[in-house]
Design a protein around this motif. Structure first.
Motif, PDB file in Angstrom:
ATOM      1  N   PRO A  23      -1.489   4.126  -7.835  1.00 25.76           N
ATOM      2  CA  PRO A  23       0.147   2.793  -7.201  1.00 25.76           C
ATOM      3  C   PRO A  23       1.030   4.285  -7.102  1.00 25.76           C
ATOM      4  N   LYS A  24       1.423   3.836  -5.180  1.00 21.90           N
ATOM      5  CA  LYS A  24       2.085   4.598  -4.760  1.00 21.90           C
ATOM      6  C   LYS A  24       2.978   4.402  -6.010  1.00 21.90           C
ATOM      7  N   PHE A  25       4.148   5.752  -5.791  1.00 21.93           N
ATOM      8  CA  PHE A  25       5.514   5.902  -6.649  1.00 21.93           C
ATOM      9  C   PHE A  25       6.231   6.789  -5.603  1.00 21.93           C
ATOM     10  N   VAL A  26       7.789   6.294  -5.870  1.00 17.35           N
ATOM     11  CA  VAL A  26       8.573   6.281  -4.883  1.00 17.35           C
ATOM     12  C   VAL A  26       9.446   7.686  -5.070  1.00 17.35           C
ATOM     13  N   LEU A  27      10.042   8.279  -4.520  1.00 16.04           N
ATOM     14  CA  LEU A  27      10.800   9.555  -5.297  1.00 16.04           C
ATOM     15  C   LEU A  27      12.403  10.246  -4.305  1.00 16.04           C
ATOM     16  N   GLY A  28      13.657  10.305  -5.193  1.00 13.82           N
ATOM     17  CA  GLY A  28      14.226  10.464  -3.956  1.00 13.82           C
ATOM     18  C   GLY A  28      15.456  11.852  -4.452  1.00 13.82           C
ATOM     19  N   PRO A  29      15.704  12.907  -4.469  1.00 12.41           N
ATOM     20  CA  PRO A  29      16.527  13.675  -4.680  1.00 12.41           C
ATOM     21  C   PRO A  29      17.132  13.486  -6.407  1.00 12.41           C
ATOM     22  N   GLY A  30      16.460  14.062  -7.350  1.00 10.39           N
ATOM     23  CA  GLY A  30      16.578  14.036  -8.926  1.00 10.39           C
ATOM     24  C   GLY A  30      16.240  12.809  -9.323  1.00 10.39           C
ATOM     25  N   SER A  31      15.592  11.719  -8.525  1.00  8.97           N
ATOM     26  CA  SER A  31      14.999  11.070  -9.429  1.00  8.97           C
ATOM     27  C   SER A  31      13.788  11.190 -10.094  1.00  8.97           C
ATOM     28  N   VAL A  32      13.085   9.908 -11.215  1.00  5.14           N
ATOM     29  CA  VAL A  32      12.117  10.672 -12.157  1.00  5.14           C
ATOM     30  C   VAL A  32      10.997   9.522 -12.420  1.00  5.14           C
ATOM     31  N   GLU A  33       9.544   9.534 -11.923  1.00  2.00           N
ATOM     32  CA  GLU A  33       9.102   8.451 -12.299  1.00  2.00           C
ATOM     33  C   GLU A  33       8.590   8.762 -13.727  1.00  2.00           C
ATOM     34  N   ASN A  34       8.132   8.015 -14.786  1.00  2.00           N
ATOM     35  CA  ASN A  34       7.083   7.918 -15.214  1.00  2.00           C
ATOM     36  C   ASN A  34       6.712   6.845 -16.117  1.00  2.00           C
ATOM     37  N   ARG A  35       5.557   6.427 -15.043  1.00  2.00           N
ATOM     38  CA  ARG A  35       5.014   4.838 -15.456  1.00  2.00           C
ATOM     39  C   ARG A  35       3.094   4.552 -15.628  1.00  2.00           C
ATOM     40  N   PHE A  36       3.399   3.706 -16.396  1.00  3.92           N
ATOM     41  CA  PHE A  36       2.021   3.834 -17.030  1.00  3.92           C
ATOM     42  C   PHE A  36       1.022   2.255 -16.747  1.00  3.92           C
ATOM     43  N   TYR A  37       0.334   2.996 -15.719  1.00  2.00           N
ATOM     44  CA  TYR A  37      -0.476   2.563 -14.823  1.00  2.00           C
ATOM     45  C   TYR A  37      -2.031   1.933 -15.003  1.00  2.00           C
ATOM     46  N   TYR A  38      -2.380   0.949 -15.919  1.00  2.00           N
ATOM     47  CA  TYR A  38      -3.737  -0.055 -16.772  1.00  2.00           C
ATOM     48  C   TYR A  38      -4.582  -0.498 -15.032  1.00  2.00           C
ATOM     49  N   GLY A  83      27.063  15.940  -2.226  1.00  2.00           N
ATOM     50  CA  GLY A  83      26.748  15.833  -0.251  1.00  2.00           C
ATOM     51  C   GLY A  83      25.755  16.152  -0.128  1.00  2.00           C
ATOM     52  N   PHE A  84      24.141  16.552  -1.076  1.00  2.00           N
ATOM     53  CA  PHE A  84      23.101  16.651  -0.840  1.00  2.00           C
ATOM     54  C   PHE A  84      22.375  15.210  -0.538  1.00  2.00           C
ATOM     55  N   GLU A  85      21.657  15.325   0.846  1.00  2.00           N
ATOM     56  CA  GLU A  85      20.861  13.907   1.308  1.00  2.00           C
ATOM     57  C   GLU A  85      19.696  14.554   1.744  1.00  2.00           C
ATOM     58  N   ALA A  86      18.447  13.602   1.373  1.00  2.00           N
ATOM     59  CA  ALA A  86      17.173  13.833   1.635  1.00  2.00           C
ATOM     60  C   ALA A  86      16.891  12.316   1.270  1.00  2.00           C
ATOM     61  N   VAL A  87      16.313  11.911   2.125  1.00  2.00           N
ATOM     62  CA  VAL A  87      14.806  10.852   2.220  1.00  2.00           C
ATOM     63  C   VAL A  87      13.342  10.819   0.932  1.00  2.00           C
ATOM     64  N   ARG A  88      14.084   9.707   0.301  1.00  2.00           N
ATOM     65  CA  ARG A  88      13.226   9.074  -0.407  1.00  2.00           C
ATOM     66  C   ARG A  88      11.638   8.936  -0.031  1.00  2.00           C
ATOM     67  N   ARG A  89      10.668   9.197  -0.698  1.00  2.00           N
ATOM     68  CA  ARG A  89       9.485   9.222  -0.101  1.00  2.00           C
ATOM     69  C   ARG A  89       8.742   8.868  -1.117  1.00  2.00           C
ATOM     70  N   ALA A  90       7.270   7.977  -0.892  1.00  2.00           N
ATOM     71  CA  ALA A  90       6.553   7.817  -1.422  1.00  2.00           C
ATOM     72  C   ALA A  90       5.133   8.603  -1.644  1.00  2.00           C
ATOM     73  N   LEU A  91       4.657   8.753  -2.903  1.00  2.00           N
ATOM     74  CA  LEU A  91       3.977   9.839  -3.287  1.00  2.00           C
ATOM     75  C   LEU A  91       2.765   9.784  -4.408  1.00  2.00           C
ATOM     76  N   TYR A  92       1.777  10.457  -4.535  1.00  3.54           N
ATOM     77  CA  TYR A  92       0.499   9.456  -5.208  1.00  3.54           C
ATOM     78  C   TYR A  92       0.300  10.514  -5.983  1.00  3.54           C
ATOM     79  N   LEU A  93      -0.151  10.440  -7.669  1.00  3.45           N
ATOM     80  CA  LEU A  93      -1.253  11.310  -8.050  1.00  3.45           C
ATOM     81  C   LEU A  93      -2.960  11.518  -7.503  1.00  3.45           C
TER      82      LEU A  93
END
Length: 335
Positions: A41-56, A229-239
């Motif tokens: 499933p798609k997960f979206v990350l921005g600078p410094g953010s964390v994804e740690n989900r369980f997909y059934y 002041g750092f800026e970057a787009v949030r982006r959709a990622l997949y494994l």
């Protein structure tokens, strides 16, 4: 290893087959290898953010099969691989389970909400009670071979093993950290609590005062400190994971999966049997900082060793180690 006192995680996964007559081990040319590529499933990350989900109930090859390899990497929506210096793949694991037929489990469900009578673990063969995955690695996943040589394979979908009234499904856990613009990239990947401004775990329980970093500080939706002041787009990622397999038949010798952990507290004794219930694998461990030991940079190496007994004999077919930043290597030896 790390400069703070929470040690890196070291796991060793191995495949073992029981001793079988050699005449049973042959490989037929018509047993053709099949390949399929799946996306988490798609997960979206921005600078410094964390994804740690369980997909059934994630996609997985159907039927009674023997898996020959299982490879994975993080990609963007265009299918481009994402470099580790932008998105650190802390770990990914794939776990088998059985769910009662007719029970709907969405990909984002929390297993703690399930009726326990509707769910049965389909874990590996041991030896750690809390590490039941069939497949998984981390930042080392790219270019790490997971190929299981002929005539062996990792069996899945065996009707004889699926409890009556249940069906086999698979869960995927992805833990990724976006380090773009991070004030301390290494500290973010080490999950240093001060960089995440974390004092409680994901269930709201206070951390012990000496817990400086680790999994308890970089859970889902936490945020590591980024440069002002750092800026970057949030982006959709997949494994993206690629599975190769063959249909299971008498030409394939099934292997069993075992995971060892350097933090295992098991001790050999006259009464020990090596079974799962005797093992306590803590996943993380503490090390002293270089400053505390008074050793120079060249000599500041923390080495851990553990000796374990297998519950029975067999042949070692494949082995791989999983380490995090700071780890310099791992080795597995016979007695």
């Amino acid at each position: 290893m790390e400069s703070y006192n929470q040690g890196c995680l070291i796991l060793v996964g191995i495949l073992v087959t029981l001793s079988l007559p050699y005449s049973h081990a042959f490989w037929r040319n018509e047993n053709k290898i099949q390949t399929a590529v799946f996306l988490s499933p798609k997960f979206v990350l921005g600078p410094g953010s964390v994804e740690n989900r369980f997909y059934y109930n994630v996609d997985f090859p159907k039927g009674h099969i023997a898996v020959k390899s299982f490879d994975a990497e993080v990609i963007d929506e265009a299918g481009n691989p994402i470099p580790l210096h932008e998105t650190y793949l802390h770990h990914w694991v794939v776990v088998r389970y059985y769910v009662r037929k007719g029970v709907e489990i969405s990909e984002f469900d929390d297993r703690r909400k399930f009726n326990e009578s509707d769910y049965i673990s389909g874990r590996n063969s041991g030896i750690c009670q809390n590490l039941g995955q069939f497949f998984g690695l981390g930042s080392e996943t790219r270019k790490t071979s997971t190929h299981v040589p002929n005539p062996y394979g990792i069996e899945a979908g065996n009707p004889a093993e699926i409890p009556s009234g249940f069906e086999e499904q698979w869960m995927l856990n992805v833990h990724a950290i976006d380090t773009r613009g991070a004030e301390d990239k290494l500290g973010c990947t080490e999950c240093r609590c001060d960089l995440y401004n974390i004092t409680v775990d994901e269930y709201g329980r206070p951390l012990r005062p000496d817990y400086k970093g680790g999994l308890l500080c970089c859970y889902d939706h936490t945020q590591c400190k980024v440069k002002h002041g750092f800026e970057a787009v949030r982006r959709a990622l997949y494994l993206r994971y690629t599975v190769t397999w063959v249909d299971m038949d008498r030409s394939v010798l099934p292997v069993k999966i075992y995971i060892f952990d350097i933090t295992d507290s098991w001790k050999r004794s006259r009464s020990s049997t090596g079974i799962i219930a005797e093992h306590e694998c803590k996943v993380e461990y503490d090390i002293e900082s270089c400053d505390a030991t008074g050793m120079g940079d060249d000599g500041c190496i923390d080495t851990r060793r553990i000796s374990l007994d297998m519950p029975f004999g067999g042949y070692l077919i494949y082995g791989v180690a999983h380490q995090h930043s700071g780890g310099t290597g791992s080795a597995l030896y016979r007695e």
